[in-house]
Design an enzyme around this catalytic site. Sequence first.
Site, PDB file in Angstrom:
ATOM      1  N   HIS A  85       0.810  -1.218   0.000  1.00 46.43           N
ATOM      2  CA  HIS A  85       0.000   0.000   0.000  1.00 46.43           C
ATOM      3  C   HIS A  85       0.842   1.267   0.000  1.00 46.43           C
ATOM      4  CE1 HIS A  85      -3.966  -1.891   0.482  1.00 46.43           C
ATOM      5  NE2 HIS A  85      -3.260  -2.845   1.056  1.00 46.43           N
ATOM      6  N   ILE A  92       0.808   6.907   0.069  1.00 44.19           N
ATOM      7  CA  ILE A  92       0.224   5.818   0.841  1.00 44.19           C
ATOM      8  C   ILE A  92      -1.247   5.658   0.461  1.00 44.19           C
ATOM      9  CG2 ILE A  92      -0.269   4.965   3.173  1.00 44.19           C
ATOM     10  CD1 ILE A  92       1.889   7.143   4.086  1.00 44.19           C
ATOM     11  N   CYS A  93      -1.632   4.455   0.136  1.00 41.60           N
ATOM     12  CA  CYS A  93      -3.032   4.158  -0.114  1.00 41.60           C
ATOM     13  C   CYS A  93      -3.595   3.572   1.180  1.00 41.60           C
ATOM     14  CB  CYS A  93      -3.184   3.160  -1.263  1.00 41.60           C
ATOM     15  SG  CYS A  93      -4.905   2.754  -1.594  1.00 41.60           S
ATOM     16  N   ALA A  94      -4.208   4.431   1.966  1.00 45.93           N
ATOM     17  CA  ALA A  94      -4.812   4.017   3.237  1.00 45.93           C
ATOM     18  C   ALA A  94      -6.145   4.733   3.364  1.00 45.93           C
ATOM     19  CB  ALA A  94      -3.905   4.363   4.414  1.00 45.93           C
ATOM     20  N   PRO A 153      -4.073  -1.793  -3.395  1.00 46.34           N
ATOM     21  CA  PRO A 153      -4.717  -0.540  -3.775  1.00 46.34           C
ATOM     22  C   PRO A 153      -4.883  -0.465  -5.282  1.00 46.34           C
ATOM     23  CG  PRO A 153      -2.402  -0.150  -3.308  1.00 46.34           C
ATOM     24  CD  PRO A 153      -2.684  -1.597  -2.975  1.00 46.34           C
TER      25      PRO A 153
END
Length: 160
Positions: A85, A92-94, A153
Amino acid sequence: MASISSRRLRKELNEINAEGCPCGIKLLNADNFETWFFSIEVLGESLYQGEVFKLMFRFDSSYPISSPAVQFVVGPDSQAPIHPHVYSNGHICASILGNEWSPVLSVSAVCVTLQSMLASCKAKERPVDNDRYVRYAPDNPKKTRFHYDGKYPHIQHNIS
């Protein structure tokens, strides 16, 4: 009159200075209410044992209503963790930085969440679309429309 954003950030900074950061997290710089830097280390046994990463938080005037722009710093003395992620440019893919952001979340809570995300990682690998994303990514990760479903992601059709 101070803005809601600066009042909130002053409150969070006062709490960090009074209580300290959670274990493994250290405030490196918070000279203004626009950009803060933290170091983050995963404690205990993990794929990232002994590694320390640098996080940058950028705040706009609508914080905490809108999320901060958070990314790992990539430079001569720091790298983004290799994680499904985390893109190699530090984005950041959060979901808590996107559609699940809540004004009740704090900078410290985001740091702890990212620390936990790293601690639970089972394989050091980049997102499947890392190269394409990094080539076209905007400077600010908040301008990307990440799609949060499943293990990896995905970026929606356009990077806006």
